[in-house]
Motif scaffolding. Structure first.
Motif, mmCIF file in Angstrom:
data_model
loop_
_atom_site.group_PDB
_atom_site.id
_atom_site.type_symbol
_atom_site.label_atom_id
_atom_site.label_comp_id
_atom_site.label_asym_id
_atom_site.label_seq_id
_atom_site.Cartn_x
_atom_site.Cartn_y
_atom_site.Cartn_z
ATOM 1 N N SER A 17 0.748 -1.296 -0.132
ATOM 2 C CA SER A 17 -0.007 0.025 0.144
ATOM 3 C C SER A 17 0.910 1.104 0.167
ATOM 4 O O SER A 17 2.128 1.240 0.532
ATOM 5 C CB SER A 17 -0.959 -0.024 1.219
ATOM 6 O OG SER A 17 -0.221 -0.095 2.358
ATOM 7 N N ALA A 18 0.331 2.095 -0.473
ATOM 8 C CA ALA A 18 1.294 3.543 -0.779
ATOM 9 C C ALA A 18 0.443 4.576 0.278
ATOM 10 O O ALA A 18 -0.681 4.826 -0.059
ATOM 11 C CB ALA A 18 1.365 3.788 -2.147
ATOM 12 N N PHE A 19 1.090 5.485 0.786
ATOM 13 C CA PHE A 19 0.505 6.540 1.460
ATOM 14 C C PHE A 19 1.394 7.813 1.019
ATOM 15 O O PHE A 19 2.767 8.084 0.900
ATOM 16 C CB PHE A 19 0.957 6.420 3.096
ATOM 17 C CG PHE A 19 0.297 5.230 3.568
ATOM 18 C CD1 PHE A 19 -1.137 5.352 4.000
ATOM 19 C CD2 PHE A 19 1.053 4.233 3.501
ATOM 20 C CE1 PHE A 19 -1.387 4.184 4.629
ATOM 21 C CE2 PHE A 19 0.584 2.827 3.915
ATOM 22 C CZ PHE A 19 -0.823 2.913 4.749
ATOM 23 N N GLY A 20 0.502 8.895 0.808
ATOM 24 C CA GLY A 20 1.431 10.028 0.128
ATOM 25 C C GLY A 20 0.817 10.793 -0.883
ATOM 26 O O GLY A 20 -0.532 10.300 -1.358
ATOM 27 N N GLY A 34 10.169 2.913 0.479
ATOM 28 C CA GLY A 34 9.517 1.737 1.183
ATOM 29 C C GLY A 34 9.873 1.398 2.371
ATOM 30 O O GLY A 34 11.164 1.591 3.061
ATOM 31 N N VAL A 35 9.022 0.806 3.196
ATOM 32 C CA VAL A 35 9.061 0.113 4.639
ATOM 33 C C VAL A 35 8.500 -1.136 4.493
ATOM 34 O O VAL A 35 7.448 -1.305 3.893
ATOM 35 C CB VAL A 35 8.505 1.281 5.522
ATOM 36 C CG1 VAL A 35 9.347 2.465 5.521
ATOM 37 C CG2 VAL A 35 7.093 1.430 5.477
ATOM 38 N N THR A 36 8.678 -2.025 5.677
ATOM 39 C CA THR A 36 8.128 -2.863 5.954
ATOM 40 C C THR A 36 7.447 -2.825 7.419
ATOM 41 O O THR A 36 7.398 -1.744 7.894
ATOM 42 C CB THR A 36 8.788 -4.303 5.959
ATOM 43 O OG1 THR A 36 9.974 -4.227 7.135
ATOM 44 C CG2 THR A 36 9.892 -4.442 4.477
ATOM 45 N N ILE A 63 5.653 3.714 0.847
ATOM 46 C CA ILE A 63 5.008 2.429 0.209
ATOM 47 C C ILE A 63 5.321 1.214 1.218
ATOM 48 O O ILE A 63 6.607 1.011 1.604
ATOM 49 C CB ILE A 63 5.719 1.947 -1.083
ATOM 50 C CG1 ILE A 63 5.498 3.237 -2.097
ATOM 51 C CG2 ILE A 63 5.160 0.376 -1.660
ATOM 52 C CD1 ILE A 63 6.061 3.029 -3.531
ATOM 53 N N GLN A 64 4.459 0.521 1.775
ATOM 54 C CA GLN A 64 4.601 -0.529 2.786
ATOM 55 C C GLN A 64 4.339 -1.763 1.959
ATOM 56 O O GLN A 64 3.620 -2.153 1.032
ATOM 57 C CB GLN A 64 3.229 -0.461 3.880
ATOM 58 C CG GLN A 64 3.581 -1.485 4.683
ATOM 59 C CD GLN A 64 2.447 -1.589 5.716
ATOM 60 O OE1 GLN A 64 1.547 -0.519 5.464
ATOM 61 N NE2 GLN A 64 1.963 -2.645 6.285
ATOM 62 N N ALA A 83 14.443 2.479 0.422
ATOM 63 C CA ALA A 83 13.632 1.675 1.274
ATOM 64 C C ALA A 83 14.637 1.379 2.597
ATOM 65 O O ALA A 83 15.836 1.483 2.697
ATOM 66 C CB ALA A 83 13.455 0.262 0.705
ATOM 67 N N TRP A 84 13.956 1.406 3.678
ATOM 68 C CA TRP A 84 14.402 0.685 4.877
ATOM 69 C C TRP A 84 14.381 -0.647 5.056
ATOM 70 O O TRP A 84 13.110 -0.955 5.150
ATOM 71 C CB TRP A 84 13.768 1.582 6.037
ATOM 72 C CG TRP A 84 14.519 1.278 7.364
ATOM 73 C CD1 TRP A 84 15.811 0.855 7.684
ATOM 74 C CD2 TRP A 84 14.420 1.922 8.625
ATOM 75 N NE1 TRP A 84 15.928 0.793 8.958
ATOM 76 C CE2 TRP A 84 15.187 1.535 9.626
ATOM 77 C CE3 TRP A 84 13.069 2.603 9.010
ATOM 78 C CZ2 TRP A 84 15.167 2.024 10.907
ATOM 79 C CZ3 TRP A 84 13.062 3.052 10.350
ATOM 80 C CH2 TRP A 84 13.858 2.707 11.355
ATOM 81 N N ILE A 85 15.387 -1.447 4.832
ATOM 82 C CA ILE A 85 15.325 -2.962 4.782
ATOM 83 C C ILE A 85 16.176 -3.324 6.017
ATOM 84 O O ILE A 85 16.373 -2.709 6.844
ATOM 85 C CB ILE A 85 16.018 -3.419 3.513
ATOM 86 C CG1 ILE A 85 17.294 -2.900 3.126
ATOM 87 C CG2 ILE A 85 14.909 -2.925 2.361
ATOM 88 C CD1 ILE A 85 18.058 -3.672 1.868
ATOM 89 N N CYS A 86 16.533 -4.990 5.779
ATOM 90 C CA CYS A 86 17.331 -5.575 6.807
ATOM 91 C C CYS A 86 18.641 -5.467 6.287
ATOM 92 O O CYS A 86 18.914 -5.658 4.904
ATOM 93 C CB CYS A 86 16.623 -6.547 7.462
ATOM 94 S SG CYS A 86 17.665 -7.805 8.300
#
Length: 296
Positions: A17-20, A34-36, A63-64, A83-86
């Motif tokens: 899903s996207a917010f903005g 992007g985030v999770t 964007i989730q 994106a914020w990832i691992c």
């Protein structure tokens, strides 16, 4: 599972899903970040959007993604700019992403993977004590939520299938804690950053769990950009993040995430995760359990 297989696998039933601000409304393409589910709490998603829009001077969509696999595919196909990832997905995807910034937890670029079990299990102090459990993993591309315990089992000559009675994925570190706290899982593996925050906030699920063991320290989940992103935009994002603690909106974002600042990332911070990934691949021999987990 082979990490290249993980990266190539098709994502089934994924939800994003996207917010903005809509590009059609603004007349300007948005910056897609992007985030999770790992990082979405206390309204942080909206603070991310406000901060990035102010700093970048352009509309921003947050964007989730429901899995790290899905986030990597979006970066590789130019569906997201950053994106914020691992750390494990970063190691897998070095060919098409680059480090941008490193969150600083307690001012340091490190975190630990925690093995957790029900609070009443006071005699469990090692992964050895979890044999026969129903065990909750986060995501097959998560360092703390998959890679660390699976490589630890290699040190014992075991696999999740041979060691545990059953396993499942939650695709959310918060839900690992909920699963163990509720009794759906006997034990699980979680990002220490997430568990500590939930415990500090007196989460009912977290309070029903205890730490069995903590891993050695690994590079904190980084913020990355796709390699083909305009270098000027990459630098703009990096400068905005590194100076976040000097900005009112940036400080609000950091507080919501229980972080102190963002740091300039260093490749060698991910050497430990790269070693674990190589062990999982079978290209590096197993290492002793004592090199993976410290005592609780």
């Amino acid at each position: 599972m082979h990490r290249r297989t993980l990266l190539a696998a098709a994502t089934c039933g994924a939800v994003s899903s996207a917010f903005g601000q809509s590009p059609a409304r603004s007349g300007k393409p948005p910056f897609r970040f992007g985030v999770t589910d790992v990082f979405l709490h206390d309204g942080a998603i909206h603070l991310w959007q406000q901060f990035l829009q102010a700093q970048l001077g352009m509309p921003v969509q947050i964007i989730q993604k429901s899995s790290y696999q899905e986030a990597l595919e979006a970066l590789r196909s130019d569906e997201m700019e950053a994106a914020w990832i691992c750390g494990f997905p970063y190691v897998v995807a070095k060919g098409f992403v680059r480090l941008c910034a490193q969150p600083g937890w307690h001012g340091q670029p490190w975190y630990q993977s925690y093995l957790i079990a029900a609070a009443r299990r006071t005699q469990a102090h090692s992964i050895r004590d979890l044999r026969g459990d129903v065990f909750a993993f986060d995501d097959p591309l998560s360092n703390s939520g998959y890679l660390v315990p699976v490589v630890a089992l290699r040190a014992l000559g075991q696999t999740p299938q041979s060691f545990f009675r059953g396993t499942f994925y939650t695709y959310s570190l918060h839900k690992v804690v909920e699963a163990v706290g509720s009794g759906l899982a006997d034990s699980g593996t979680v990002d220490g950053y997430i568990w500590e925050i939930l415990h500090q906030k007196r989460s009912p699920s977290a309070l029903k769990t205890r730490i069995v063991a903590k891993s050695t320290r690994y590079g904190f989940p980084p913020i990355v950009t796709r390699k083909n992103l305009d270098p000027g935009l990459h630098l703009h994002l990096q400068q905005a993040l590194l100076s976040a603690k000097d900005d009112a909106q940036g400080r609000a974002l950091l507080r919501s995430l229980d972080l102190e600042d963002f740091l300039a990332p260093q490749e060698n911070w991910f050497g430990g995760i790269a070693e674990l990934a190589a062990i999982l691949d079978g290209t590096h021999p197993p290492i002793p359990l004592s090199a993976i987990y410290e005592t609780a």
